[in-house]
Design a protein around this motif. Structure first.
Motif, PDB file in Angstrom:
ATOM      1  N   MET A   1      13.925 -82.837  48.518  1.00 11.31           N
ATOM      2  CA  MET A   1      13.144 -82.991  47.283  1.00 11.31           C
ATOM      3  C   MET A   1      12.546 -84.389  47.217  1.00 11.31           C
ATOM      4  N   TRP A  27       6.252 -78.364  42.271  1.00  6.83           N
ATOM      5  CA  TRP A  27       7.027 -77.708  41.209  1.00  6.83           C
ATOM      6  C   TRP A  27       6.914 -78.577  39.967  1.00  6.83           C
ATOM      7  N   LEU A 102      16.779 -77.967  42.659  1.00  5.57           N
ATOM      8  CA  LEU A 102      15.816 -78.123  43.757  1.00  5.57           C
ATOM      9  C   LEU A 102      16.201 -79.254  44.711  1.00  5.57           C
ATOM     10  N   THR A 105      16.186 -78.813  48.495  1.00  6.69           N
ATOM     11  CA  THR A 105      14.993 -78.200  49.079  1.00  6.69           C
ATOM     12  C   THR A 105      14.000 -79.298  49.474  1.00  6.69           C
ATOM     13  N   ALA A 107      11.110 -79.446  48.119  1.00  9.99           N
ATOM     14  CA  ALA A 107      10.114 -79.353  47.048  1.00  9.99           C
ATOM     15  C   ALA A 107       9.583 -80.725  46.640  1.00  9.99           C
TER      16      ALA A 107
END
Ligand code: ATP
Length: 202
Positions: A1, A27, A102, A105, A107
């Motif tokens: 992230m 996101w 998140l 991830t 992201a």
């Protein structure tokens, strides 16, 4: 992230920038949206607000009437402090939890926070702060044109906020949104490239 704290004054175009970043694959965790969700029936601020402010703040469907709540809360500094004490912590916790989901991830997470302060850098993971900035006259014009604010109200809302200088002092990147939507699109493209350049491994 990788996480960007996105902020800006009222009418600066934060939401427009956030939308363009989402189009590119980011996101979005938006404090304004979370703030609406926590006061919905079943949300963590719903019962505490009823206990504090009574059933006068309810609409006929037993949802909280945001205007009625604002009317009682802005009537005194104590009431406003109570409203903030009930809502701000649960908004913060909710945002932290959504971000944590998140964490593992790859992201790119945009935390849109109108009142972003230094403290947020300690309570959330914020790798960079991006401030959307525009001249006061442009913000006034947008609020009058697109939000149907009376001009005096628009100026009062802007005057009640921290200044442009105070806000941009906290920024790692300032996106100047002082022209049209084509220019904004190009400015977001440059921001996107900057994020890719500063992001580890990006
Ligand atoms: P708030 O703090 O009230 O949520 P905001 O910073 O999120 O404001 P936006 O809602 O993104 O601001 O923008 C305010 C209005 O101005 C919106 O109607 C938006 O579409 C419009 N707007 C933003 N940037 C531009 C631009 N460059 N050109 C034309 N319209 C714009």
């Amino acid at each position: 992230m990788f996480s960007i704290g996105l902020t800006g004054g009222i009418g600066s175009g934060k939401s427009a920038v956030a939308d363009l970043l989402v189009e590119r694959g980011a996101w979005l965790i938006d404090a304004d949206i979370v703030a609406r969700e926590v006061v919905e029936p079943g949300g963590p601020a719903y019962e505490p607000l009823l206990e504090r402010f009574g059933t006068d703040i309810l609409a006929v469907d037993r949802s909280i009437d945001r205007q009625a709540l604002a009317d009682v809360a802005f009537a005194s500094p104590e009431a406003l402090a109570d409203l903030n004490a009930i809502t701000h912590p649960v908004i913060g916790i909710e945002m932290i939890e959504r971000q944590r989901a998140l964490a593992e991830t790859d992201a790119l997470v945009i935390l849109a926070i109108p009142l972003l302060r230094a403290i947020h850098r300690e309570t959330m993971v914020i790798d960079r702060v991006v401030v959307v900035d525009c001249p006061t006259e442009v913000a006034v014009d947008r609020l009058v044109t697109y939000r149907a604010f009376p001009e005096g109200d628009a100026r009062a809302r802007i005057a009640a906020q921290i200044t442009r200088e105070e806000r941009t002092a906290e920024a790692d990147y300032v996106l100047l949104n002082d022209a049209g939507l084509d220019e904004l699109e190009a400015a977001v493209e440059r921001l996107w490239d900057w994020i890719a350049a500063v992001r580890p491994g990006g």
